[in-house]
Design an enzyme around this catalytic site. Structure first.
Site, PDB file in Angstrom:
ATOM      1  N   TYR A 209      71.120 -16.196  59.132  1.00  0.00           N
ATOM      2  CA  TYR A 209      69.889 -16.811  59.623  1.00  0.00           C
ATOM      3  C   TYR A 209      69.359 -16.053  60.839  1.00  0.00           C
ATOM      4  O   TYR A 209      69.834 -16.222  61.959  1.00  0.00           O
ATOM      5  CB  TYR A 209      70.130 -18.275  59.989  1.00  0.00           C
ATOM      6  CG  TYR A 209      70.651 -19.140  58.861  1.00  0.00           C
ATOM      7  CD1 TYR A 209      70.463 -18.797  57.525  1.00  0.00           C
ATOM      8  CD2 TYR A 209      71.340 -20.317  59.137  1.00  0.00           C
ATOM      9  CE1 TYR A 209      70.953 -19.590  56.497  1.00  0.00           C
ATOM     10  CE2 TYR A 209      71.826 -21.124  58.105  1.00  0.00           C
ATOM     11  CZ  TYR A 209      71.628 -20.747  56.794  1.00  0.00           C
ATOM     12  OH  TYR A 209      72.111 -21.534  55.778  1.00  0.00           O
TER      13      TYR A 209
ATOM     14  N   HIS B 142      79.525 -17.682  52.148  1.00  0.00           N
ATOM     15  CA  HIS B 142      78.086 -17.781  51.990  1.00  0.00           C
ATOM     16  C   HIS B 142      77.636 -16.916  50.813  1.00  0.00           C
ATOM     17  O   HIS B 142      77.736 -15.688  50.862  1.00  0.00           O
ATOM     18  CB  HIS B 142      77.389 -17.310  53.271  1.00  0.00           C
ATOM     19  CG  HIS B 142      76.001 -17.814  53.425  1.00  0.00           C
ATOM     20  ND1 HIS B 142      75.192 -17.485  54.495  1.00  0.00           N
ATOM     21  CD2 HIS B 142      75.241 -18.640  52.643  1.00  0.00           C
ATOM     22  CE1 HIS B 142      74.023 -18.080  54.376  1.00  0.00           C
ATOM     23  NE2 HIS B 142      74.039 -18.772  53.247  1.00  0.00           N
TER      24      HIS B 142
END
Length: 317
Positions: free
Chosen positions: A48, A132
């Site tokens: 992010y 992830h």
């Protein structure tokens, strides 16, 4: 699951400048509002904003009573200098492109990623650590098993408390749910009011095996985030048939005294496997809206009406 404030998690992709930039002050205001409203669970990732979300979250948490805070982050993408790279990050985040994401689900890569995340946040541990998007990595067939083994070692050493996988991909999530070491899955966009992919196999498997689910992207990137459907679906322009189905969902919601985003938030929490619902926000007002929606429980007849029209599966309680 009752959708109390303690069941809400603030996702921080927006704090990493997802789609558009925000200032440090704006990010701080979002976090302060969430804290004031009782939210103590925060999810982040190196992905992010190329570490920006972790830095902003860590800056906010300094000095906070961390014994009462649940922080989760993710591993699999190492951040490495990329001199001569693109001016801006090409992967949805409005940040400089001078850092490169490098896939690495090896034990060394997992440990290095966690250490670097903790350094960015100024923390000595996180409660939950996810792989992830292992399905996107080279050699994806082994990334999940290798990565989960590395996470299990970290849990054994009590560096983290809970481990699992965060993904939009059903196959990766199913493989993780079948692995005995998995505590929790972060299911992104596959258990929502309009996308029921997880309902057929994944959620029943999680209930059977005692794997907790954190439901995220419950608005499917924005389509379900407003009373009348608008915005993106899974990070892209929403197809016409999906928009039409969302319009009908909105109609039925309104007929039962609620609106589309409130129903979307609560629908994600209905399955017994779901222990947390994750929402994002880029303004304090959006945080307040989501907390207010959580407190506004739709009437049970809504779910029966939606199921009768084939708009959602029969709800499991």
């Amino acid at each position: 699951m009752t959708l109390a404030t303690e069941s809400l998690t603030l996702g921080t992709a927006a704090l990493g400048n997802l789609f558009e930039a925000m200032s440090d002050a704006e990010a701080q205001a979002v976090l302060e509002t969430a804290w004031q409203l009782g939210i103590r669970s925060f999810d982040t990732a190196p992905h992010y904003g190329l570490g920006l979300a972790e830095v902003r979250l860590g800056r906010f948490l300094r000095g906070m009573p961390l014994d009462s805070v649940h922080v989760s982050t993710k591993v699999g993408r190492l951040l490495r200098p990329n001199p001569g790279g693109p001016e801006r990050d090409p992967d949805l985040f409005d940040v400089p492109g001078d850092v490169l994401r490098v896939w690495d689900f090896s034990e060394t890569g997992v440990r290095t990623s966690l250490a670097e995340s903790l350094d960015r946040m100024g923390l000595d541990r996180v409660r939950t650590l996810y792989l992830h998007d292992p399905e996107k990595a080279p050699h994806a067939y082994s990334a999940c098993d290798t990565g989960l083994s590395a996470l299990a070692a970290l849990r054994e050493e009590r560096i983290v408390s809970r481990i699992g996988v965060g993904s939009m991909d059903e196959s990766a999530l199913l493989a993780a749910a079948q692995n005995d070491v998995t505590d929790e899955l972060m299911v992104a966009g596959r258990h929502t009011l309009i996308d029921h992919t997880a309902s057929a196999r994944l959620l029943p498997l999680c209930r059977e095996r005692g794997v907790a689910v954190a439901a995220t992207a419950v608005y499917n990137s924005g389509l379900l985030a407003t009373p009348r459907p608008s915005g993106r679906f899974d990070y892209a322009e929403a197809p016409a048939d999906v928009v039409a189905r969302a319009e009908r969902l909105a109609d039925v919601c309104e007929a039962h005294g609620t609106d589309l985003p409130t129903a979307a938030l609560h629908y994600a929490a209905l399955d017994p496997a779901v222990t947390s619902v994750v929402f994002g926000a880029r303004t304090p007002a959006q945080v307040r809206e989501n907390v207010a929606r959580a407190a506004a429980t739709p009437v049970p007849a809504l779910w029966s009406a939606l199921a009768a029209e084939g708009l959602v599966p029969e709800v499991v309680r």
